[in-house]
Design a protein around this motif. Structure first.
Motif, PDB file in Angstrom:
ATOM      1  N   MET A 186      22.030  66.381  59.794  1.00  0.00           N
ATOM      2  CA  MET A 186      23.355  65.811  60.065  1.00  0.00           C
ATOM      3  C   MET A 186      23.231  64.338  60.437  1.00  0.00           C
ATOM      4  SD  MET A 186      26.653  66.499  60.358  1.00  0.00           S
ATOM      5  CE  MET A 186      28.109  65.996  61.283  1.00  0.00           C
ATOM      6  N   ALA A 187      22.252  63.995  61.266  1.00  0.00           N
ATOM      7  CA  ALA A 187      22.035  62.600  61.653  1.00  0.00           C
ATOM      8  C   ALA A 187      21.778  61.740  60.422  1.00  0.00           C
ATOM      9  CB  ALA A 187      20.871  62.487  62.638  1.00  0.00           C
ATOM     10  N   GLU A 188      20.977  62.241  59.497  1.00  0.00           N
ATOM     11  CA  GLU A 188      20.687  61.504  58.260  1.00  0.00           C
ATOM     12  C   GLU A 188      21.943  61.354  57.413  1.00  0.00           C
ATOM     13  OE1 GLU A 188      18.805  59.286  55.486  1.00  0.00           O
ATOM     14  OE2 GLU A 188      18.021  59.868  57.447  1.00  0.00           O
ATOM     15  N   LYS A 189      22.730  62.409  57.301  1.00  0.00           N
ATOM     16  CA  LYS A 189      23.974  62.354  56.524  1.00  0.00           C
ATOM     17  C   LYS A 189      24.950  61.359  57.156  1.00  0.00           C
ATOM     18  CE  LYS A 189      26.680  63.861  53.222  1.00  0.00           C
ATOM     19  NZ  LYS A 189      26.371  63.566  51.815  1.00  0.00           N
ATOM     20  N   VAL A 190      25.051  61.380  58.464  1.00  0.00           N
ATOM     21  CA  VAL A 190      25.929  60.443  59.176  1.00  0.00           C
ATOM     22  C   VAL A 190      25.472  59.003  58.938  1.00  0.00           C
ATOM     23  CG1 VAL A 190      26.604  59.667  61.493  1.00  0.00           C
ATOM     24  CG2 VAL A 190      26.756  62.095  60.889  1.00  0.00           C
ATOM     25  N   ALA A 191      24.167  58.768  58.977  1.00  0.00           N
ATOM     26  CA  ALA A 191      23.643  57.417  58.729  1.00  0.00           C
ATOM     27  C   ALA A 191      23.979  56.962  57.311  1.00  0.00           C
ATOM     28  CB  ALA A 191      22.132  57.393  58.957  1.00  0.00           C
ATOM     29  N   GLN A 192      23.803  57.845  56.341  1.00  0.00           N
ATOM     30  CA  GLN A 192      24.124  57.514  54.947  1.00  0.00           C
ATOM     31  C   GLN A 192      25.607  57.195  54.782  1.00  0.00           C
ATOM     32  OE1 GLN A 192      22.835  60.953  52.765  1.00  0.00           O
ATOM     33  NE2 GLN A 192      20.660  60.471  53.011  1.00  0.00           N
ATOM     34  N   ARG A 193      26.469  58.032  55.367  1.00  0.00           N
ATOM     35  CA  ARG A 193      27.917  57.826  55.227  1.00  0.00           C
ATOM     36  C   ARG A 193      28.365  56.574  55.970  1.00  0.00           C
ATOM     37  NH1 ARG A 193      30.963  58.359  51.763  1.00  0.00           N
ATOM     38  NH2 ARG A 193      32.787  58.838  53.018  1.00  0.00           N
ATOM     39  N   GLY A 194      27.819  56.343  57.140  1.00  0.00           N
ATOM     40  CA  GLY A 194      28.177  55.147  57.889  1.00  0.00           C
ATOM     41  C   GLY A 194      27.853  53.886  57.109  1.00  0.00           C
ATOM     42  N   GLY A 233      24.534  73.098  80.145  1.00  0.00           N
ATOM     43  CA  GLY A 233      25.303  71.879  80.009  1.00  0.00           C
ATOM     44  C   GLY A 233      26.017  71.918  78.671  1.00  0.00           C
ATOM     45  N   ALA A 234      27.204  71.336  78.614  1.00  0.00           N
ATOM     46  CA  ALA A 234      27.959  71.355  77.361  1.00  0.00           C
ATOM     47  C   ALA A 234      28.887  70.153  77.302  1.00  0.00           C
ATOM     48  CB  ALA A 234      28.763  72.647  77.242  1.00  0.00           C
ATOM     49  N   ASN A 235      29.150  69.696  76.073  1.00  0.00           N
ATOM     50  CA  ASN A 235      30.042  68.567  75.858  1.00  0.00           C
ATOM     51  C   ASN A 235      30.756  68.750  74.534  1.00  0.00           C
ATOM     52  OD1 ASN A 235      30.844  65.664  75.096  1.00  0.00           O
ATOM     53  ND2 ASN A 235      30.087  65.437  77.171  1.00  0.00           N
ATOM     54  N   TRP A 236      32.055  68.425  74.513  1.00  0.00           N
ATOM     55  CA  TRP A 236      32.892  68.532  73.311  1.00  0.00           C
ATOM     56  C   TRP A 236      33.055  67.133  72.739  1.00  0.00           C
ATOM     57  CZ3 TRP A 236      38.576  70.709  73.811  1.00  0.00           C
ATOM     58  CH2 TRP A 236      39.224  70.651  72.580  1.00  0.00           C
ATOM     59  N   LEU A 237      32.528  66.917  71.527  1.00  0.00           N
ATOM     60  CA  LEU A 237      32.619  65.631  70.857  1.00  0.00           C
ATOM     61  C   LEU A 237      33.284  65.790  69.493  1.00  0.00           C
ATOM     62  CD1 LEU A 237      29.025  64.261  71.585  1.00  0.00           C
ATOM     63  CD2 LEU A 237      31.138  63.684  72.785  1.00  0.00           C
ATOM     64  N   SER A 238      33.808  64.694  68.998  1.00  0.00           N
ATOM     65  CA  SER A 238      34.338  64.687  67.630  1.00  0.00           C
ATOM     66  C   SER A 238      33.832  63.419  66.951  1.00  0.00           C
ATOM     67  CB  SER A 238      35.858  64.804  67.626  1.00  0.00           C
ATOM     68  OG  SER A 238      36.445  63.792  68.429  1.00  0.00           O
ATOM     69  N   GLY A 239      34.613  62.361  66.909  1.00  0.00           N
ATOM     70  CA  GLY A 239      34.185  61.114  66.292  1.00  0.00           C
ATOM     71  C   GLY A 239      34.429  61.103  64.793  1.00  0.00           C
ATOM     72  N   TRP A 240      34.181  59.940  64.193  1.00  0.00           N
ATOM     73  CA  TRP A 240      34.498  59.776  62.777  1.00  0.00           C
ATOM     74  C   TRP A 240      33.769  60.762  61.871  1.00  0.00           C
ATOM     75  CZ3 TRP A 240      30.837  58.653  59.188  1.00  0.00           C
ATOM     76  CH2 TRP A 240      29.650  58.062  59.626  1.00  0.00           C
ATOM     77  N   PRO A 241      32.526  61.186  62.157  1.00  0.00           N
ATOM     78  CA  PRO A 241      31.880  62.140  61.242  1.00  0.00           C
ATOM     79  C   PRO A 241      32.647  63.467  61.116  1.00  0.00           C
ATOM     80  CG  PRO A 241      30.230  61.100  62.628  1.00  0.00           C
ATOM     81  CD  PRO A 241      31.581  60.731  63.196  1.00  0.00           C
ATOM     82  N   SER A 242      33.341  63.855  62.176  1.00  0.00           N
ATOM     83  CA  SER A 242      34.073  65.126  62.122  1.00  0.00           C
ATOM     84  C   SER A 242      35.298  65.043  61.215  1.00  0.00           C
ATOM     85  CB  SER A 242      34.505  65.560  63.528  1.00  0.00           C
ATOM     86  OG  SER A 242      35.502  64.698  64.041  1.00  0.00           O
ATOM     87  N   ARG A 243      35.711  63.828  60.866  1.00  0.00           N
ATOM     88  CA  ARG A 243      36.883  63.640  60.010  1.00  0.00           C
ATOM     89  C   ARG A 243      36.528  63.109  58.621  1.00  0.00           C
ATOM     90  NH1 ARG A 243      37.899  61.825  65.036  1.00  0.00           N
ATOM     91  NH2 ARG A 243      37.630  59.636  64.486  1.00  0.00           N
ATOM     92  N   ASP A 244      35.261  62.848  58.375  1.00  0.00           N
ATOM     93  CA  ASP A 244      34.853  62.303  57.084  1.00  0.00           C
ATOM     94  C   ASP A 244      34.810  63.420  56.043  1.00  0.00           C
ATOM     95  OD1 ASP A 244      33.469  59.894  55.599  1.00  0.00           O
ATOM     96  OD2 ASP A 244      32.320  61.709  55.131  1.00  0.00           O
ATOM     97  N   PRO A 245      35.597  63.307  54.964  1.00  0.00           N
ATOM     98  CA  PRO A 245      35.664  64.404  53.994  1.00  0.00           C
ATOM     99  C   PRO A 245      34.333  64.716  53.309  1.00  0.00           C
ATOM    100  CG  PRO A 245      37.012  62.530  53.273  1.00  0.00           C
ATOM    101  CD  PRO A 245      36.493  62.209  54.634  1.00  0.00           C
ATOM    102  N   GLU A 246      33.492  63.712  53.120  1.00  0.00           N
ATOM    103  CA  GLU A 246      32.198  63.985  52.482  1.00  0.00           C
ATOM    104  C   GLU A 246      31.286  64.768  53.427  1.00  0.00           C
ATOM    105  OE1 GLU A 246      28.529  61.462  50.669  1.00  0.00           O
ATOM    106  OE2 GLU A 246      30.540  60.966  49.897  1.00  0.00           O
ATOM    107  N   GLY A 288      30.206  72.514  54.459  1.00  0.00           N
ATOM    108  CA  GLY A 288      30.732  73.751  53.899  1.00  0.00           C
ATOM    109  C   GLY A 288      32.186  74.041  54.224  1.00  0.00           C
ATOM    110  N   LEU A 289      32.925  73.041  54.706  1.00  0.00           N
ATOM    111  CA  LEU A 289      34.341  73.255  54.998  1.00  0.00           C
ATOM    112  C   LEU A 289      35.142  73.253  53.707  1.00  0.00           C
ATOM    113  CD1 LEU A 289      33.258  72.377  57.837  1.00  0.00           C
ATOM    114  CD2 LEU A 289      35.520  71.418  58.220  1.00  0.00           C
ATOM    115  N   ALA A 290      36.150  74.102  53.661  1.00  0.00           N
ATOM    116  CA  ALA A 290      37.092  74.113  52.542  1.00  0.00           C
ATOM    117  C   ALA A 290      38.071  72.960  52.727  1.00  0.00           C
ATOM    118  CB  ALA A 290      37.828  75.456  52.499  1.00  0.00           C
TER     119      ALA A 290
END
Length: 191
Positions: free
Chosen positions: A65-73, A135-148, A154-156
């Motif tokens: 995921m980190a690699e995919k985020v770096a590529q998309r960014g 410990g737990a944290n709820w994050l989102s950020g731009w990767p959670s909204r990027d269609p690619e 695997g989201l529809a």
């Protein structure tokens, strides 16, 4: 008189997310994670549609995921600091659960209520992990909204990520933050 649960109420009154960057090893094992997910799945769900699902990202998946985020960014030409921050959220993590809002066709239950249920599931998962001592944290950020990225996960097309819940052992106790002034945000409707 209602049956009180003082320990549960005290937990809710004092609960505090743990910053994702402070979460390390160990992480919940399979049995602990199953218990946390089972508790999260008890979220209010008008219509019993289960309009959400979980994607577990272990260390290997998080590095991918980190690699995919770096590529998309880079492809999106985002600010380098914004790219690095998003990449590091996954590269430095050991376990996360993506809560996917997966609304179902319904003549009775609007899509918005189903999405709210997915958000409630994020909070339930977060609280279940904290109650279990993790410990737990709820994050989102731009990767959670990027269609690619979401398609890669695997989201529809009709699904969205409600949040990534990062889990682990906290390495530092966070300071509490100012809480809302209940009187300032509460009104009483009088017809």
């Amino acid at each position: 008189m209602p049956q009180a649960n003082p320990a549960a109420l005290e937990f809710l009154l004092t609960r505090r997310s743990r910053p994702a960057r402070t979460l390390g090893l160990p992480i919940p094992g399979e049995d602990d994670l199953r218990t946390i997910l089972t508790a999260a799945a008890r979220t209010p769900d008008h219509g019993k549609l289960e309009p959400w699902r979980f994607i577990v990202l272990d260390r290997v998946a998080l590095l991918a995921m980190a690699e995919k985020v770096a590529q998309r960014g880079a492809a999106l030409n985002l600010d380098p600091d914004k790219q690095a921050k998003a990449r590091d959220e996954y590269a430095n993590a050991h376990l996360a659960v993506a809560v996917v809002a997966a609304p179902r066709d319904s003549d009775k239950i609007p899509r918005s209520e189903q999405v709210y249920s997915a958000g409630a599931t994020c909070l339930a998962l977060l609280n279940a992990a904290l109650a279990a001592g993790w410990g737990a944290n709820w994050l989102s950020g731009w990767p959670s909204r990027d269609p690619e990225i979401t398609a890669w996960l695997g989201l529809a097309a009709h699904e969205d990520i409600a949040g990534f819940i990062h889990l682990g052992t906290e390495s530092a106790a966070p300071p509490d933050r100012p809480r809302p002034d209940i009187d300032a945000i509460t009104t009483r409707f009088v017809p």
